[in-house]
Design a protein around this motif. Structure first.
Motif, mmCIF file in Angstrom:
data_model
loop_
_atom_site.group_PDB
_atom_site.id
_atom_site.type_symbol
_atom_site.label_atom_id
_atom_site.label_comp_id
_atom_site.label_asym_id
_atom_site.label_seq_id
_atom_site.Cartn_x
_atom_site.Cartn_y
_atom_site.Cartn_z
ATOM 1 N N ARG A 72 0.589 -1.068 0.146
ATOM 2 C CA ARG A 72 0.171 -0.232 -0.288
ATOM 3 C C ARG A 72 1.351 1.097 0.269
ATOM 4 O O ARG A 72 0.461 2.202 -0.582
ATOM 5 C CB ARG A 72 -0.803 -0.050 1.055
ATOM 6 N N HIS A 73 1.986 1.088 0.507
ATOM 7 C CA HIS A 73 2.361 2.271 0.609
ATOM 8 C C HIS A 73 3.798 2.578 -0.726
ATOM 9 O O HIS A 73 3.470 3.917 -0.534
ATOM 10 C CB HIS A 73 3.936 2.322 1.852
ATOM 11 N N ALA A 75 2.059 1.738 -3.465
ATOM 12 C CA ALA A 75 1.405 2.163 -5.035
ATOM 13 C C ALA A 75 0.411 3.023 -4.191
ATOM 14 O O ALA A 75 0.721 3.353 -5.440
ATOM 15 C CB ALA A 75 0.459 0.750 -4.095
ATOM 16 N N LYS A 76 0.854 3.689 -3.099
ATOM 17 C CA LYS A 76 0.706 5.317 -3.008
ATOM 18 C C LYS A 76 1.807 6.753 -3.224
ATOM 19 O O LYS A 76 0.795 7.101 -3.992
ATOM 20 C CB LYS A 76 0.038 5.797 -1.658
ATOM 21 N N THR A 79 0.683 6.453 -7.218
ATOM 22 C CA THR A 79 -0.583 7.388 -7.727
ATOM 23 C C THR A 79 0.479 8.705 -7.451
ATOM 24 O O THR A 79 -0.047 9.718 -8.270
ATOM 25 C CB THR A 79 -1.404 6.803 -6.814
ATOM 26 N N ALA A 80 1.383 8.962 -6.585
ATOM 27 C CA ALA A 80 1.510 10.151 -6.097
ATOM 28 C C ALA A 80 2.168 11.275 -7.181
ATOM 29 O O ALA A 80 2.473 11.897 -7.861
ATOM 30 C CB ALA A 80 2.013 10.712 -4.974
ATOM 31 N N LYS A 83 0.159 11.965 -9.817
ATOM 32 C CA LYS A 83 -0.460 13.047 -10.211
ATOM 33 C C LYS A 83 0.176 14.174 -10.486
ATOM 34 O O LYS A 83 -0.286 15.232 -10.832
ATOM 35 C CB LYS A 83 -0.845 13.284 -8.531
#
Length: 148
Positions: A72-73, A75-76, A79-80, A83
């Motif tokens: 999750r870390h 993957a976050k 996605t950042a 952006k």
């Protein structure tokens, strides 16, 4: 069954880890990679420390459970990064609002404009070549322009 587990060794964990990672390549979903990484960690730790099969299974369970927050870390972070470049696979949408010079005149509502190394088909009101136009809409490989 207990006899099968009692034969678990370093090489078994390493092979199991590589098999899981290879399966991830065959059916990507990012899930098997982390389980394979947990198995590889157990295999590497088994090189350094001799432990019973119960401890090895417990280590695998702990590493697999810790892999979820790690995934999750990462993957976050991915996605950042996306952006920071919101038009990454939507180049035509990034052109909306920009001004360009017509390469070929717009005749009967159709012409072309060169943007960087690409010639784009444009639609809009008739205008001579060399005129400045502003992109008002992007639709696939065609841009809609208005006179500036």
């Amino acid at each position: 069954m207990a006899e099968m587990f009692s034969t678990l060794g370093t090489w078994n964990w390493l092979i199991f880890g590589f098999i899981l990672m290879a399966l991830e390549l065959a059916a990507p979903g990012v899930f098997l990679f982390w389980l394979g990484l947990a198995a590889l960690l157990v295999g590497l730790l088994s090189f350094a420390f001799t432990s019973s099969w119960q401890i090895q299974l417990l280590m695998f369970a702990v590493f697999a459970a810790l892999a979820v927050p790690a995934w999750r870390h990462f993957a976050k972070g991915a996605t950042a990064a996306s952006k920071t470049n919101p038009f990454l696979n939507r180049r035509n949408e990034a052109l909306v609002g920009r001004e360009f010079t017509l390469e070929k005149p717009i005749v009967d509502g159709s012409g072309t404009v060169r943007i960087d190394d690409t010639v784009w088909r444009v639609a809009g009101p008739d205008a001579p070549a060399g005129s400045r136009v502003k992109v008002v809409r992007a639709d696939g490989a065609s841009l809609t322009v208005a006179a500036v």
